[in-house]
Design an enzyme around this catalytic site. Sequence first.
Site, PDB file in Angstrom:
ATOM      1  N   LYS A 173       3.711  -7.541   1.233  1.00  0.00           N
ATOM      2  CA  LYS A 173       2.793  -7.154   2.306  1.00  0.00           C
ATOM      3  C   LYS A 173       1.540  -8.026   2.256  1.00  0.00           C
ATOM      4  O   LYS A 173       0.679  -7.864   1.408  1.00  0.00           O
ATOM      5  CB  LYS A 173       2.359  -5.685   2.172  1.00  0.00           C
ATOM      6  CG  LYS A 173       1.635  -5.230   3.437  1.00  0.00           C
ATOM      7  CD  LYS A 173       0.583  -4.185   3.201  1.00  0.00           C
ATOM      8  CE  LYS A 173      -0.823  -4.702   3.162  1.00  0.00           C
ATOM      9  NZ  LYS A 173      -1.332  -5.365   4.355  1.00  0.00           N
ATOM     10  N   GLU A 248      -5.353  -7.607  -9.655  1.00  0.00           N
ATOM     11  CA  GLU A 248      -6.314  -8.710  -9.732  1.00  0.00           C
ATOM     12  C   GLU A 248      -7.413  -8.356  -8.740  1.00  0.00           C
ATOM     13  O   GLU A 248      -7.212  -8.426  -7.529  1.00  0.00           O
ATOM     14  CB  GLU A 248      -5.611 -10.025  -9.355  1.00  0.00           C
ATOM     15  CG  GLU A 248      -6.250 -11.230 -10.017  1.00  0.00           C
ATOM     16  CD  GLU A 248      -7.395 -11.798  -9.213  1.00  0.00           C
ATOM     17  OE1 GLU A 248      -8.507 -11.222  -9.288  1.00  0.00           O
ATOM     18  OE2 GLU A 248      -7.194 -12.800  -8.519  1.00  0.00           O
TER      19      GLU A 248
END
Length: 490
Positions: A173, A248
């Site tokens: 996505k 992250e």
Amino acid sequence: MGKMYINGEWVKSKTGETRKVINPYNQEVIDTVAEGNREDTIYAIQAARKAFNNEDWRQLTGEERGDLLYQIAQSIRKERDELARLETLNTGKVLTESIGDIDGVANVFQYYAGLADKDGGSVINSPNPNSVSRVVREPVGVCGLISPWNFPLLQLSYKVAPAIAAGNTMVIKPSELTPLTTIKLIEIMEEVGFPSGVINLVLGQGSTVGQEIAESLDVDLVSFTGGTETGRTIMQAATSNFKKTSLELGGNSPNIIFADAQFETAVDYALNAIFFTTGQACNAGTRLLVEKSIHNEFVNELVKRAKNIRMGDGLDPETEMGPLVSAAHLNNVDNYIQIAIEEGAELAVGGKRPEGETLQKGFFIEPTIFNHCHSKMSIVQEETFGPILTIETFDTEEEAIQLGNDTRYGLAAAVWTEDTNRAERVVGQLLAGTVWVNDFHINFPQAPWGGYKQSGIGREMGKEGLEEYTELKHVYKNTAPQPMGWFGNQ
Ligand code: NDP
């Protein structure tokens, strides 16, 4: 129209909804793409699950998966110009940056092509004679890969390449703002040839598509790059089945300049550290910490050069800095500037939208520098994600380290000095996943990337980035089995 790719087919969303993709330089519509929702995501997850259980994929050797990755790297190199042009149109970043990003993407695929067949596991010592004990790595399963808008294809490559190398299947996505190069990557992967369902692309919002991926009981791993608060939401949703989670997140990286640093080089890199990609880099050098004795001289030089930065169309070779990615983000960054002024930071340059007719349609903000900041200020503590530099000063090495570590983030840091022993001492004390000495921004597939503290969990790239996509299995084999006689033995 850009479609989604599910179970080996290009499809519209189930509702038929679409979304316009905008060029942030002039707000023109570049493309219209499918807008998926939870139902499309569930369908993609099911396809990925089926493909993971399918022998066509499971039986491929590491060498064969490496070959697929190598072919992808080659195709990306062939399509470099078109991919870079698309990335610039969609993000606004200057073309030389986009070319660097696309070269980076090819390098990441090539690196993991080489690693795919290298780890055959290891034999470990067993406490028993007549036994063999070994540890092997296996794919995790269905991976949900959620990528951001600042380095759309590069950040995604850190996830897709190792996920394939390890033998997983996936639902991708991209950010709803910047899906175009991801669609192109899927076209390349389709041409290279994967069994149906191994690679799936769902387009749509984070709050629907992304959230479904994070919550789903059928996704085994979620890897996300984006904001810290979104990361928190994803981690909470991922507890549904305790999926492996790789995050992250944001950064607020200190760039520490000692008085003995090479002055001109340090100034030059300090500008690049913050204004590269219009400050929309997780590792941007947002907090400049300068030794007091060179502070005035350093700031004067920075301001002089920041005033000369040419803003404009990323496709124009004269442009040095593009717009921010969206109107909403421009609004966020502008809010931070107002807060900084209210909190007493001294505006040295920038701080407003640029004048001139050509830039009015884009989401531009001037390169901005705030002098005389302190660590209680919001712009020092929070990630503004725009072209805003804050400047603080220090007298001693201890003070530089203390200020450097004084936020909730720990993604990257840099130290500039000609004293190599001091550099090593400072490196040892900075709480960050990457520390540069006399450099900034450089990263490459061989080196792990990720954060300490609230900058994330896990590492991308390097061999560690591949391990994230594996489960460890211990196999113990008794080579001379005998009855134990433990139970019911009269
Ligand atoms: P987000 O963190 O919201 O977006 C990153 C990705 O996560 C996008 O694909 C987004 O989808 C998706 N997402 C959003 N909400 C969810 C959710 N609930 N579940 C799963 N996925 C979700 O970034 P923003 O664009 O909102 O930016 C906010 C801040 O995040 C920035 O100002 C910046 O500070 C930081 N940021 C950090 C990045 C980094 O590299 N570390 C990259 C981007 C942002 P979609 O966009 O389609 O809604």
